[in-house]
Enzyme design. Structure first.
Site, short mmCIF file in Angstrom:
data_model
loop_
_atom_site.label_atom_id
_atom_site.label_comp_id
_atom_site.label_asym_id
_atom_site.label_seq_id
_atom_site.Cartn_x
_atom_site.Cartn_y
_atom_site.Cartn_z
N HIS A 255 0.83 -1.21 0.00
CA HIS A 255 0.00 0.00 0.00
C HIS A 255 0.86 1.26 0.00
O HIS A 255 0.40 2.33 -0.40
CB HIS A 255 -0.93 0.00 1.22
CG HIS A 255 -2.02 1.02 1.14
ND1 HIS A 255 -3.09 0.92 0.27
CD2 HIS A 255 -2.20 2.20 1.81
CE1 HIS A 255 -3.89 1.97 0.41
NE2 HIS A 255 -3.37 2.76 1.34
N ARG A 258 1.01 3.21 -3.18
CA ARG A 258 -0.08 4.17 -3.43
C ARG A 258 0.25 5.52 -2.79
O ARG A 258 0.04 6.57 -3.40
CB ARG A 258 -1.38 3.60 -2.87
CG ARG A 258 -2.59 4.54 -2.97
CD ARG A 258 -3.85 3.79 -2.54
NE ARG A 258 -4.88 4.66 -2.05
CZ ARG A 258 -5.83 5.22 -2.81
NH1 ARG A 258 -5.85 4.98 -4.11
NH2 ARG A 258 -6.77 5.98 -2.28
N HIS A 281 -10.46 9.72 -3.22
CA HIS A 281 -10.77 10.17 -1.87
C HIS A 281 -12.06 10.97 -1.87
O HIS A 281 -12.29 11.81 -2.74
CB HIS A 281 -9.65 11.07 -1.33
CG HIS A 281 -8.42 10.31 -0.95
ND1 HIS A 281 -7.19 10.91 -0.83
CD2 HIS A 281 -8.23 8.99 -0.67
CE1 HIS A 281 -6.29 9.99 -0.49
NE2 HIS A 281 -6.90 8.84 -0.38
N TYR A 290 -0.76 14.29 2.24
CA TYR A 290 0.46 14.18 1.45
C TYR A 290 1.21 15.50 1.36
O TYR A 290 2.41 15.52 1.07
CB TYR A 290 0.14 13.64 0.06
CG TYR A 290 -0.46 12.25 0.12
CD1 TYR A 290 0.31 11.15 0.51
CD2 TYR A 290 -1.81 12.04 -0.16
CE1 TYR A 290 -0.25 9.89 0.62
CE2 TYR A 290 -2.37 10.77 -0.07
CZ TYR A 290 -1.58 9.70 0.32
OH TYR A 290 -2.13 8.46 0.43
#
Length: 307
Positions: A255, A258, A281, A290
């Protein structure tokens, strides 16, 4: 009740797990004989004695609220004695571009292609494994993600460098499918009751999984032999092995690719709203995590280096 509301299979599994844990915690008493105080005792036990995270306690709470409100038609009242675990905001682990390359170079075959797709398109593991042949569009260079997290569909990008290896892989998938057809199988598991509405579609190549399992299984009460997608544990193990061989000392999983996809796009100047759409999202706040990763890795010079 979960299936009437079209909950994902993982949500259904999680809810059943927590309801069982709740019943066993209270010595197998029926939930109808229990109420708010017993639910509070169980959730507080998870927080205080089991040291669970805030998200784990919330998942257990949601399962029990669903049980009492939807299944037993006896909604829980206000839980004043509930001790909620404090939510911690953690920055996700992210791999650098060179680290991603090292890991991918230490993988091979189908697992390597899956990892490349996850990083190249920002997919979740189950979204990648759930891809059907019809979901790949080489003309537009895009992937259609069906029934993603929250039951949502979205479109994301397909890296041009993956066109050729993916096309070669699909030739093998077509050969496997033809072999299954010759054996009287070749059915694909379809969502809902679509296989009844379109009986011929379930045997078409378009509905086959891009990453099929190595074995055939019974489906629809044993009436059909279908080939599901491969297990996510296979790619998880392959990634962990590649991480070790690449000698990267980070607490990373498949993951993490990603997370790296989103961070690298943001570093390259991609609009945050575009990244939100590509990741699927619901809230922009989820994608904003992020930006914290980028801020933490900016080229700021420590004052110690100026001494």
């Amino acid at each position: 009740m979960c299936r009437r509301r079209h909950f994902s299979f993982r949500t259904e599994e999680a809810y059943i797990h927590w309801i069982k844990r709740f019943i066993f915690f209270h010595q197998k008493r029926h939930p109808n004989l229990m109420g708010v105080s017993e639910v509070e005792a169980f959730l507080n036990h998870l927080a205080v004695d089991r040291y669970c995270s805030a998200s784990t306690q919330t998942q257990a709470l949601n399962a029990l609220v669903f049980l009492y409100q939807e299944v037993l038609a006896n909604p829980l009242g206000n839980m004043k004695g509930l001790q909620r675990v404090q939510q911690r905001h953690r920055v996700p682990v992210v791999l650098s571009i060179s680290e991603v390359k090292k890991i991918l170079d230490n993988m091979n075959g189908t697992c390597q292609l899956i990892a490349q797709l996850i990083y190249g398109a920002g997919l979740r593991v189950n979204e990648c494994l759930g891809l059907r042949v019809k979901d790949i569009d080489f003309e537009t260079g895009s992937l259609s993600v069906r029934d993603g997290k929250g039951g949502k569909d979205r479109t994301t990008l397909l890296a041009k460098q993956l066109f050729v290896p993916l096309q070669k892989h699909l030739v093998k998938v077509a050969q496997i499918h033809q072999t299954d057809l010759n054996r009287g199988a070749g059915f694909a598991a379809m969502p809902g009751a679509l296989y009844k509405k379109y009986p011929m579609a379930s045997r078409s190549l378009a509905w086959q999984y891009v990453f099929p399992s190595s074995v055939l299984r019974d489906w629809s009460q044993g009436q059909m032999k279908v080939r599901w997608h491969m297990s996510d544990s296979t790619i998880q193990k392959a990634f962990k092995l590649a991480l070790r061989h690449a000698k990267i000392e980070k607490h990373a999983s498949i993951h993490t690719l990603r997370h790296s996809f989103a961070t690298h796009l943001l570093s390259a100047g991609t609009d945050i709203r575009t990244i939100q759409l590509l990741l699927g999202h619901r809230s922009l706040q989820t994608t904003m995590i992020y930006t914290h990763v980028i801020e933490a890795t900016k080229s700021v010079i420590s004052p110690f280096d100026n001494l």
